[in-house]
Design a protein around this motif. Sequence first.
Motif, mmCIF file in Angstrom:
data_model
loop_
_atom_site.group_PDB
_atom_site.id
_atom_site.type_symbol
_atom_site.label_atom_id
_atom_site.label_comp_id
_atom_site.label_asym_id
_atom_site.label_seq_id
_atom_site.Cartn_x
_atom_site.Cartn_y
_atom_site.Cartn_z
ATOM 1 N N ILE A 121 29.627 -18.363 42.004
ATOM 2 C CA ILE A 121 29.046 -17.056 42.316
ATOM 3 C C ILE A 121 27.645 -17.239 42.902
ATOM 4 O O ILE A 121 27.297 -16.670 43.951
ATOM 5 C CB ILE A 121 28.967 -16.177 41.056
ATOM 6 C CG1 ILE A 121 30.369 -15.812 40.553
ATOM 7 C CG2 ILE A 121 28.141 -14.921 41.326
ATOM 8 C CD1 ILE A 121 31.063 -14.750 41.328
ATOM 9 N N CYS A 122 26.821 -18.036 42.239
ATOM 10 C CA CYS A 122 25.462 -18.295 42.719
ATOM 11 C C CYS A 122 25.468 -18.976 44.087
ATOM 12 O O CYS A 122 24.618 -18.705 44.944
ATOM 13 C CB CYS A 122 24.703 -19.153 41.713
ATOM 14 S SG CYS A 122 24.307 -18.292 40.168
ATOM 15 N N ALA A 123 26.432 -19.861 44.288
ATOM 16 C CA ALA A 123 26.541 -20.551 45.581
ATOM 17 C C ALA A 123 26.839 -19.550 46.702
ATOM 18 O O ALA A 123 26.258 -19.626 47.791
ATOM 19 C CB ALA A 123 27.620 -21.620 45.516
ATOM 20 N N TRP A 124 27.726 -18.604 46.434
ATOM 21 C CA TRP A 124 28.039 -17.600 47.443
ATOM 22 C C TRP A 124 26.846 -16.690 47.709
ATOM 23 O O TRP A 124 26.663 -16.199 48.829
ATOM 24 C CB TRP A 124 29.259 -16.777 47.034
ATOM 25 C CG TRP A 124 30.591 -17.410 47.323
ATOM 26 C CD1 TRP A 124 31.585 -17.708 46.422
ATOM 27 C CD2 TRP A 124 31.105 -17.794 48.603
ATOM 28 N NE1 TRP A 124 32.667 -18.260 47.068
ATOM 29 C CE2 TRP A 124 32.403 -18.313 48.403
ATOM 30 C CE3 TRP A 124 30.589 -17.745 49.895
ATOM 31 C CZ2 TRP A 124 33.189 -18.787 49.454
ATOM 32 C CZ3 TRP A 124 31.370 -18.210 50.941
ATOM 33 C CH2 TRP A 124 32.661 -18.727 50.715
ATOM 34 N N TRP A 125 26.006 -16.424 46.694
ATOM 35 C CA TRP A 125 24.786 -15.646 46.937
ATOM 36 C C TRP A 125 23.940 -16.328 48.008
ATOM 37 O O TRP A 125 23.459 -15.679 48.929
ATOM 38 C CB TRP A 125 23.963 -15.501 45.653
ATOM 39 C CG TRP A 125 24.516 -14.580 44.622
ATOM 40 C CD1 TRP A 125 25.467 -13.614 44.797
ATOM 41 C CD2 TRP A 125 24.149 -14.530 43.239
ATOM 42 N NE1 TRP A 125 25.710 -12.972 43.599
ATOM 43 C CE2 TRP A 125 24.921 -13.507 42.638
ATOM 44 C CE3 TRP A 125 23.243 -15.256 42.457
ATOM 45 C CZ2 TRP A 125 24.797 -13.194 41.283
ATOM 46 C CZ3 TRP A 125 23.126 -14.941 41.113
ATOM 47 C CH2 TRP A 125 23.900 -13.919 40.529
ATOM 48 N N SER A 126 23.736 -17.631 47.843
ATOM 49 C CA SER A 126 22.937 -18.362 48.828
ATOM 50 C C SER A 126 23.632 -18.411 50.178
ATOM 51 O O SER A 126 23.008 -18.176 51.229
ATOM 52 C CB SER A 126 22.668 -19.787 48.334
ATOM 53 O OG SER A 126 21.729 -19.805 47.284
ATOM 54 N N LEU A 127 24.923 -18.696 50.176
ATOM 55 C CA LEU A 127 25.647 -18.849 51.436
ATOM 56 C C LEU A 127 25.689 -17.536 52.207
ATOM 57 O O LEU A 127 25.405 -17.496 53.416
ATOM 58 C CB LEU A 127 27.064 -19.364 51.162
ATOM 59 C CG LEU A 127 27.940 -19.714 52.365
ATOM 60 C CD1 LEU A 127 27.207 -20.612 53.340
ATOM 61 C CD2 LEU A 127 29.230 -20.360 51.898
ATOM 62 N N ARG A 128 26.007 -16.451 51.534
ATOM 63 C CA ARG A 128 26.057 -15.152 52.220
ATOM 64 C C ARG A 128 24.683 -14.788 52.776
ATOM 65 O O ARG A 128 24.569 -14.298 53.902
ATOM 66 C CB ARG A 128 26.548 -14.060 51.281
ATOM 67 C CG ARG A 128 26.622 -12.691 51.972
ATOM 68 C CD ARG A 128 27.076 -11.585 51.045
ATOM 69 N NE ARG A 128 26.899 -10.295 51.688
ATOM 70 C CZ ARG A 128 27.854 -9.594 52.296
ATOM 71 N NH1 ARG A 128 29.088 -10.067 52.345
ATOM 72 N NH2 ARG A 128 27.600 -8.416 52.841
ATOM 73 N N SER A 129 23.639 -15.030 52.007
ATOM 74 C CA SER A 129 22.287 -14.686 52.465
ATOM 75 C C SER A 129 21.881 -15.537 53.660
ATOM 76 O O SER A 129 21.305 -15.037 54.639
ATOM 77 C CB SER A 129 21.286 -14.855 51.323
ATOM 78 O OG SER A 129 21.572 -13.950 50.265
#
Length: 255
Positions: free
Chosen positions: A209-217
């Motif tokens: 979940i945290c990884a997708w936060w960074s990737l999406r941003s």
Amino acid sequence: MEQVEVVVTHQERATVRVGDIFLKIDADQTRTDVEVEAMALAPIPTPQVLWHKPPVLALAGLPGTALGHLGEPSTASAQAWAAADAAARTLHEAPLPRWPGHSLDELASQLDDECVWIVDNGVLPTDVITRNRRIAEVALRPWTPVFTHGDLQVSHVFIDGDQVTGVIDWSEAAQGDALYDLATLTLGHPQHLTEVIAGYGTDVDLDVICAWWSLRSLLGVRWLLEHGFDPTAPGCEVDILRTQAARGLRQRDIR
């Protein structure tokens, strides 16, 4: 006389509201076709399609209000957040749409390009991007594809009390990673992860979940700037990347 309200507009598409009717104007008919078909397939509430005459799609409004907005605290109850994720789980358990989403190779290539662009254009320091890229790469692993909304941000989920009344903006729907939808929903709202996990009702890998936060941003900063939006607004993508970088640094120090 009812007035015309511009809901959102940029170079790719525009949405206007006239009374309870929303008119979406999109130069790319493929996106509109995906939206119409995805809403027909989705086993959760969606806006009613009133008519579709390219390049315009007319949709009926939904009752209730948005679950929240990026950069603002959500006033929705814990039960409403749980209901949103229960709806996501229902969607993810539905039969796959016929069209695929982005591949791992495509995402990795986009990540390379956007990290270089952000640094070269001085949007954020190199160390912030380096830490976020390290976090983001955790999301680039094989997943079992599910029916994903593809842009399940809080402003696209409508609630009335503790109930989900509908989900809007399906043009990015595709086969994808379930955790991407959950990460998009909680982007900028990490305090609601507990409700998300409770509502989804199955194991959720918080590191992904945290990884997708960074990737999406990281993938969103350039697009937002080029289309007239401000990713540097308080609580939005640039703030999220700074917070993620600080989190990654603390974890490294602990190790």
